[in-house]
Design a protein around this motif. Structure first.
Motif, PDB file in Angstrom:
ATOM      1  N   GLY A 176       0.796  -1.223   0.000  1.00 17.66           N
ATOM      2  CA  GLY A 176       0.000   0.000   0.000  1.00 17.66           C
ATOM      3  C   GLY A 176       0.823   1.265   0.000  1.00 17.66           C
ATOM      4  N   GLU A 188      -1.618   3.463  -4.784  1.00 18.64           N
ATOM      5  CA  GLU A 188      -2.946   3.135  -4.255  1.00 18.64           C
ATOM      6  C   GLU A 188      -3.967   3.133  -5.386  1.00 18.64           C
ATOM      7  N   ASN A 231      -7.984   1.271  -2.517  1.00 21.15           N
ATOM      8  CA  ASN A 231      -8.718   2.316  -1.812  1.00 21.15           C
ATOM      9  C   ASN A 231     -10.082   1.809  -1.365  1.00 21.15           C
ATOM     10  N   ARG A 250      -9.719  -0.461   1.622  1.00 18.56           N
ATOM     11  CA  ARG A 250      -9.439   0.290   2.839  1.00 18.56           C
ATOM     12  C   ARG A 250     -10.724   0.892   3.417  1.00 18.56           C
ATOM     13  N   GLU A 294     -11.116  -1.551   6.537  1.00 19.50           N
ATOM     14  CA  GLU A 294     -10.262  -0.917   7.533  1.00 19.50           C
ATOM     15  C   GLU A 294     -11.012   0.205   8.246  1.00 19.50           C
TER      16      GLU A 294
END
Length: 315
Positions: A261, A268, A273, A276, A280
């Protein structure tokens, strides 16, 4: 006359069932056979898409299942389309797509053109060239990570040789300027054989008599290449670009293994993205809207491209 397998099946079918089958039309029988496939497609493809669209209109978070779900309408879409970080990842993805397609098409066609010329060891070299595409992206990512290491990385030493940088303190995947190109190199190495095979199929579909007729008309090899070979292989090249473009747009695993990453946001891609945001930050509704935008983008571009491909094939 001996009985056929169909006769055995007919005798084994109970009479009530046989009467019902005989009473069905061909259209009904077709629907009976197609219905399971349609149900499977609805369950695997259509339902998740509809559910994703529904989630994209809410503030739902998968890690907060007990919290109230608020209907936000198109707010997620507006936030995505006005987010500078999203547009930056789009630019990184476009850079990756364009350069990988250029290199893979050029090298793939050149390799196919050379292999199409019969020579000693043709089959052996073809097998060696296609080996990279037989490996999984995880294996390729780990393999090239070692090649990019500062101490033992071959490519780091090559770049350092031309730039004068100390190889032990230099890493391609750690460089902001070279990290995107390191991904392009790996993807080109892995998937150029795929493009080569498609181009090779196109080259071998050209009848020999066309070249013979061109030779009788005293057309030079260079003219034959541009007036026969390239136009007749062009649909195959465009098909390879379509396949690789769609696959590279959703590239994730190999890039993550290579760079983790980083560095910064120069590697990215939109797929990273999206991961994430979804897994995340747990902004499930926001990530769903992001996924729908990417889907519409790919579907729209692919539809336009397929129309262009069909026009080329009709010539």
């Amino acid at each position: 006359m001996s009985d056929t397998p169909i006769d055995h099946i007919a005798r084994a079918t109970p009479e009530p069932v046989a009467r019902r089958i005989r009473g069905l039309s061909d259209r009904t029988l077709a629907w009976i056979f197609v219905a399971p496939t349609i149900a499977l497609l609805l369950a695997i493809n259509i339902f998740p898409l509809v559910w994703t669209i529904r989630l994209s209109l809410t503030n739902y978070r998968a890690n907060r299942t007990n919290s109230d779900i608020e209907w936000v309408g198109l707010r997620n879409y507006v936030r995505i389309l006005t987010d500078s970080d999203i547009w930056l990842s789009m630019q990184v993805t476009a850079h990756f797509l364009i350069w990988t397609l250029i290199f893979q098409v050029f090298l793939g066609f050149a390799l196919a053109y050379l292999i199409n010329k019969k020579f000693k060891g043709n089959d052996l070299w073809t097998t060696i060239i296609v080996l990279p595409m037989m490996l999984s992206p995880a294996v390729v990512g780990n393999f090239w990570t070692f090649l990019y290491q500062p101490q033992i990385g071959l490519f780091n030493y090559v770049v350092a040789f031309f730039t004068g940088v100390d190889p032990s303190s230099f890493s391609m995947i750690g460089s902001v300027d070279l990290a995107p190109w390191s991904i392009v190199i790996v993807d080109t190495w892995m998937w150029t054989p795929f493009v080569m095979l498609i181009c090779l199929a196109g080259l071998r579909s050209i009848p020999d008599y066309i070249y013979e007729a061109a030779a009788i008309d005293r057309a030079s090899p260079w003219r034959q290449f541009w007036t026969i070979t390239v136009p007749m292989v062009l649909p195959f090249l465009m098909l390879a670009v379509l396949f690789r473009g769609i696959e590279n747009f959703k590239m994730f695993d190999m890039v993550t293994l290579l760079t983790g990453g980083g560095p910064g946001s120069v590697t990215e891609l939109t797929s990273i993205n999206l991961k994430r945001e979804a897994f995340e930050k747990w902004r499930t509704g926001y990530a769903s809207a992001y996924a729908i935008i990417l889907f519409v983008t790919v579907f729209g571009l692919a539809s336009i491209y397929v129309k262009a491909l069909n026009k080329v094939k009709e010539r």
